[in-house]
Design a protein around this motif. Structure first.
Motif, PDB file in Angstrom:
ATOM      1  N   ALA A  28      10.733  -0.433 -29.950  1.00 47.39           N
ATOM      2  CA  ALA A  28      10.989   0.255 -31.087  1.00 47.39           C
ATOM      3  C   ALA A  28      11.140  -0.453 -32.566  1.00 47.39           C
ATOM      4  CB  ALA A  28      12.163   1.202 -31.074  1.00 47.39           C
ATOM      5  N   LEU A  29      11.048  -1.579 -32.115  1.00 51.80           N
ATOM      6  CA  LEU A  29      11.107  -2.647 -33.462  1.00 51.80           C
ATOM      7  C   LEU A  29      10.064  -2.247 -34.308  1.00 51.80           C
ATOM      8  CD1 LEU A  29      12.752  -4.985 -34.239  1.00 51.80           C
ATOM      9  CD2 LEU A  29      11.015  -6.502 -33.671  1.00 51.80           C
ATOM     10  N   LYS A  30      10.453  -2.073 -35.717  1.00 54.17           N
ATOM     11  CA  LYS A  30       9.591  -1.674 -36.711  1.00 54.17           C
ATOM     12  C   LYS A  30       9.784  -2.402 -38.078  1.00 54.17           C
ATOM     13  CE  LYS A  30      12.241   2.304 -38.201  1.00 54.17           C
ATOM     14  NZ  LYS A  30      13.426   2.099 -37.216  1.00 54.17           N
ATOM     15  N   LYS A  31       9.024  -2.062 -39.026  1.00 51.58           N
ATOM     16  CA  LYS A  31       9.083  -3.025 -40.146  1.00 51.58           C
ATOM     17  C   LYS A  31      10.250  -2.517 -40.831  1.00 51.58           C
ATOM     18  CE  LYS A  31       6.488  -3.658 -44.616  1.00 51.58           C
ATOM     19  NZ  LYS A  31       5.203  -3.654 -45.366  1.00 51.58           N
ATOM     20  N   ASN A  32      10.834  -3.341 -41.374  1.00 51.86           N
ATOM     21  CA  ASN A  32      12.198  -3.494 -42.370  1.00 51.86           C
ATOM     22  C   ASN A  32      13.436  -3.101 -41.543  1.00 51.86           C
ATOM     23  OD1 ASN A  32      11.110  -3.518 -44.920  1.00 51.86           O
ATOM     24  ND2 ASN A  32      10.363  -1.534 -45.017  1.00 51.86           N
ATOM     25  N   ASP A  33      13.101  -3.362 -40.228  1.00 51.25           N
ATOM     26  CA  ASP A  33      14.614  -3.624 -39.255  1.00 51.25           C
ATOM     27  C   ASP A  33      15.175  -4.829 -39.624  1.00 51.25           C
ATOM     28  OD1 ASP A  33      14.286  -1.395 -38.457  1.00 51.25           O
ATOM     29  OD2 ASP A  33      13.344  -1.750 -36.355  1.00 51.25           O
ATOM     30  N   ARG A  34      16.587  -4.951 -39.536  1.00 53.07           N
ATOM     31  CA  ARG A  34      17.254  -6.167 -39.578  1.00 53.07           C
ATOM     32  C   ARG A  34      17.579  -6.651 -38.425  1.00 53.07           C
ATOM     33  NH1 ARG A  34      18.846  -9.375 -43.398  1.00 53.07           N
ATOM     34  NH2 ARG A  34      20.740  -9.452 -42.562  1.00 53.07           N
ATOM     35  N   VAL A  35      17.253  -7.882 -38.183  1.00 54.81           N
ATOM     36  CA  VAL A  35      17.380  -8.391 -36.681  1.00 54.81           C
ATOM     37  C   VAL A  35      18.004  -9.654 -36.743  1.00 54.81           C
ATOM     38  CG1 VAL A  35      15.446  -7.234 -35.801  1.00 54.81           C
ATOM     39  CG2 VAL A  35      15.239  -9.610 -36.608  1.00 54.81           C
ATOM     40  N   LEU A  36      18.461 -10.122 -35.609  1.00 51.24           N
ATOM     41  CA  LEU A  36      19.056 -11.289 -35.132  1.00 51.24           C
ATOM     42  C   LEU A  36      18.578 -12.134 -34.448  1.00 51.24           C
ATOM     43  CD1 LEU A  36      21.672 -13.533 -35.757  1.00 51.24           C
ATOM     44  CD2 LEU A  36      22.709 -12.118 -33.847  1.00 51.24           C
TER      45      LEU A  36
END
Length: 131
Positions: A60-68
């Motif tokens: 479900a990862l998409k543009k503008n997601d904040r990740v580590l």
């Protein structure tokens, strides 16, 4: 106290006689099955659930997601290429890095962080009003 453990040798002997009366296979099978079941329920099943949840988050990862990432780098997703298994992250205004999708450890929910900050602000306001 001495009476509490006085019957222990007799109980052990009675258990050994009862086990000898039945098949030795059934005496060993029950504990082995129960240990296997406990291993599955306490170790394997939670890991399967956690891995399934992680896989769903990565899909479900998409543009503008904040990740580590696993390297400890915080970034914002610029693009996701599921076929090539690549994710481009913006770390700074001019720095973009490419990672594999598997290197994403956690998706940071920005809305949840904002809600926590709002709750803290409300608590501070209540504390200042009551003082």
């Amino acid at each position: 106290m001495p009476g509490l453990f006085a019957d222990l040798p007799f109980l052990i002997a009675a258990g050994a006689k009862a086990q000898q009366a039945g098949s030795p296979l059934t005496g060993m099978l029950l504990p082995m099955v129960s240990v296997g079941l406990l291993f599955y329920l306490l170790i394997l099943r939670p890991n399967q659930i956690q891995e399934r949840k992680r896989r769903e988050e990565l899909n479900a990862l998409k543009k503008n997601d904040r990740v580590l990432t696993t390297a400890g780098i915080y970034g914002t997703v610029v693009s996701v290429d599921p076929e090539a298994d690549k994710v481009v992250l913006r770390v700074d205004d001019s720095v973009k890095l490419t990672f594999s999708r598997a290197s994403i450890t956690k998706i940071i929910d920005v809305s949840a962080d904002k809600d926590k900050e709002k709750d803290k602000d409300k608590d501070k306001e209540k504390a200042s009003q009551s003082a």
